[in-house]
Design a protein around this motif. Sequence first.
Motif, PDB file in Angstrom:
ATOM      1  N   LEU A  64       0.818  -1.211   0.000  1.00 54.76           N
ATOM      2  CA  LEU A  64       0.000   0.000   0.000  1.00 54.76           C
ATOM      3  C   LEU A  64       0.853   1.263   0.000  1.00 54.76           C
ATOM      4  O   LEU A  64       0.383   2.324  -0.423  1.00 54.76           O
ATOM      5  N   LEU A 114       2.430   3.460  -4.564  1.00 57.03           N
ATOM      6  CA  LEU A 114       1.203   3.796  -5.294  1.00 57.03           C
ATOM      7  C   LEU A 114       0.997   2.888  -6.504  1.00 57.03           C
ATOM      8  O   LEU A 114      -0.145   2.551  -6.839  1.00 57.03           O
ATOM      9  N   ARG A 139      -0.325  -0.297  -5.128  1.00 60.25           N
ATOM     10  CA  ARG A 139      -1.714  -0.117  -4.703  1.00 60.25           C
ATOM     11  C   ARG A 139      -2.658  -0.167  -5.899  1.00 60.25           C
ATOM     12  O   ARG A 139      -3.765  -0.712  -5.819  1.00 60.25           O
ATOM     13  N   ASP A 140      -2.227   0.421  -7.032  1.00 55.43           N
ATOM     14  CA  ASP A 140      -3.046   0.367  -8.244  1.00 55.43           C
ATOM     15  C   ASP A 140      -3.242  -1.072  -8.700  1.00 55.43           C
ATOM     16  O   ASP A 140      -4.336  -1.462  -9.124  1.00 55.43           O
ATOM     17  N   LYS A 189      -5.697  -2.775  -6.527  1.00 49.08           N
ATOM     18  CA  LYS A 189      -7.069  -2.354  -6.852  1.00 49.08           C
ATOM     19  C   LYS A 189      -7.641  -3.170  -8.012  1.00 49.08           C
ATOM     20  O   LYS A 189      -8.835  -3.508  -8.013  1.00 49.08           O
ATOM     21  N   LEU A 222     -10.350  -1.248   0.698  1.00 51.31           N
ATOM     22  CA  LEU A 222      -9.209  -0.415   0.320  1.00 51.31           C
ATOM     23  C   LEU A 222      -9.650   1.028   0.089  1.00 51.31           C
ATOM     24  O   LEU A 222      -8.927   1.968   0.456  1.00 51.31           O
ATOM     25  N   TRP A 230      -9.914   2.588   3.435  1.00 52.94           N
ATOM     26  CA  TRP A 230      -8.581   2.820   3.995  1.00 52.94           C
ATOM     27  C   TRP A 230      -7.943   4.067   3.378  1.00 52.94           C
ATOM     28  O   TRP A 230      -7.347   4.883   4.089  1.00 52.94           O
ATOM     29  N   GLU A 231      -8.088   4.233   2.061  1.00 53.65           N
ATOM     30  CA  GLU A 231      -7.534   5.413   1.393  1.00 53.65           C
ATOM     31  C   GLU A 231      -8.245   6.691   1.845  1.00 53.65           C
ATOM     32  O   GLU A 231      -7.611   7.729   2.041  1.00 53.65           O
ATOM     33  N   GLU A 247      -6.909   7.698   5.136  1.00 52.37           N
ATOM     34  CA  GLU A 247      -5.587   8.307   4.987  1.00 52.37           C
ATOM     35  C   GLU A 247      -5.696   9.760   4.524  1.00 52.37           C
ATOM     36  O   GLU A 247      -4.971  10.629   5.011  1.00 52.37           O
ATOM     37  N   GLU A 248      -6.607  10.019   3.597  1.00 52.32           N
ATOM     38  CA  GLU A 248      -6.788  11.390   3.116  1.00 52.32           C
ATOM     39  C   GLU A 248      -7.301  12.289   4.234  1.00 52.32           C
ATOM     40  O   GLU A 248      -6.902  13.457   4.340  1.00 52.32           O
ATOM     41  N   GLN A 282     -10.121   2.020  10.525  1.00 50.27           N
ATOM     42  CA  GLN A 282      -9.079   1.827   9.515  1.00 50.27           C
ATOM     43  C   GLN A 282      -8.166   0.659   9.886  1.00 50.27           C
ATOM     44  O   GLN A 282      -7.802  -0.149   9.026  1.00 50.27           O
ATOM     45  N   LYS A 292      -6.376  11.396  -9.381  1.00 52.13           N
ATOM     46  CA  LYS A 292      -7.426  10.978  -8.451  1.00 52.13           C
ATOM     47  C   LYS A 292      -8.787  11.511  -8.882  1.00 52.13           C
ATOM     48  O   LYS A 292      -9.793  10.807  -8.829  1.00 52.13           O
TER      49      LYS A 292
END
Length: 420
Positions: free
Chosen positions: A247, A250, A253-254, A257, A269, A272-273, A276-277, A332, A397
């Motif tokens: 994770l 990036l 992580r992609d 996904k 996921l 979780w993202e 984080e944001e 989370q 994003k």
Amino acid sequence: RTSRVIVPLIRRYRRNHTMVVEMQDQKSGVKGSEQKLNVTTIPHVLTGKDIIAWIANKMKTTPEEAQTFSTMLVAYGYIYPLQNHKKLVMCNDSSLYRFQTPYFWPTQKWFAEDSDYAIYLAKRNIRKKGMLEPYEQAHYNHLHEWLNHKWDFIVMQATEQYKAFFSLNMFYQQAIMRSKVKSSVSLGALVKYVTTYKNHDPFLAPCLPSNPWQTDHDAYWTLNMRRVDLPTKMRVERWSFSLFELLSDLRGRDDFKIFLKKEFSGENLAFWEAAEELKWGTAASMTAKAETIFKTFLAPGAPRWINIDGRTMGLTVKGLDHPHRYVLEAAQTHVFLLMKKDTFFRYLKSPVYKDIQKKALNPEAHNFSPAQLEQNANSRSPGIHPIILWQQEEEEKAKAAAASAPVDVKAMMSKIDRKK
């Protein structure tokens, strides 16, 4: 009787630091020593019984009264315990203590500025997970409004200071408790870690195709950009070490996904993202993000509802009434452990991961001649500014969010009718 003796003593030493300075005298003060715990050495350590004996001898008083006075010094912050930071008393035994740095003595009478107090309250907020005392919460809200123009800086400072304190505290605790762990277990864990990461450490293994710090050639940076079409084999191998490594990258992580989309289980996921944001985003957007997360993942009938236990769900929903950066941490963590125990291992066995392993690049070592090295140094180009990289990621994003947004069929049909 104790109060009748202590009060004259306090009057005699109007400033407690005068006594502490005498205690630290190399010739006539309390004798300290280095405390060695396995491979860790803590300098200038004192035992409680030595401190009490010195004070009793210096003041010509009983050990009980000396212990009371030394406890006062601990409570005021002139001396601090090494083993139990929450127990601010002086024990008449072999408990370990150290003198506090004079800069932090209360007699210095430093006046706290608004920024300093805001950083302190922000650290308290991080430590208490948003559960401040009522008077602290009132001051916190006032300072948040008053210093809103630099609140992100205050939170960043508080986070870094808390991490530093937490790391130092854990270091001392582990150093003290390390004697209870078998050396074979510790060495085994160290050997396992070194064996796993040795080929990924640029100090132990060469960078491929070349080390950009030595050759001024940026091929290594280009191949390992945050998002590339085809990653290197070393990078893909590192994803398999842990879910955290996957994770943190990036590009990895992609790829994760893609696997989750095929499994129809991407909501964990995504949550979780989003957490984080919220944790690392700006303070101004915190309330709006918390509301969006609640509607998307937590509300009854949410489009991407996540399956967490009732207790965690209750605490999270209640905390969203007054959102802060760490309000989603419990949920989370729960979601992260679910992915770690199940989804992560299924991903490593999936065709998605095996396919990226086959396609991953394996650059060959590139050896430069002295003339080429000089040419590389002369034609060195500036790197991409981190702000530009961040802006590019935000644009990606936004495009991804727009592409994955649900289609409003009625709105589309009305547009078609209007065109006709």
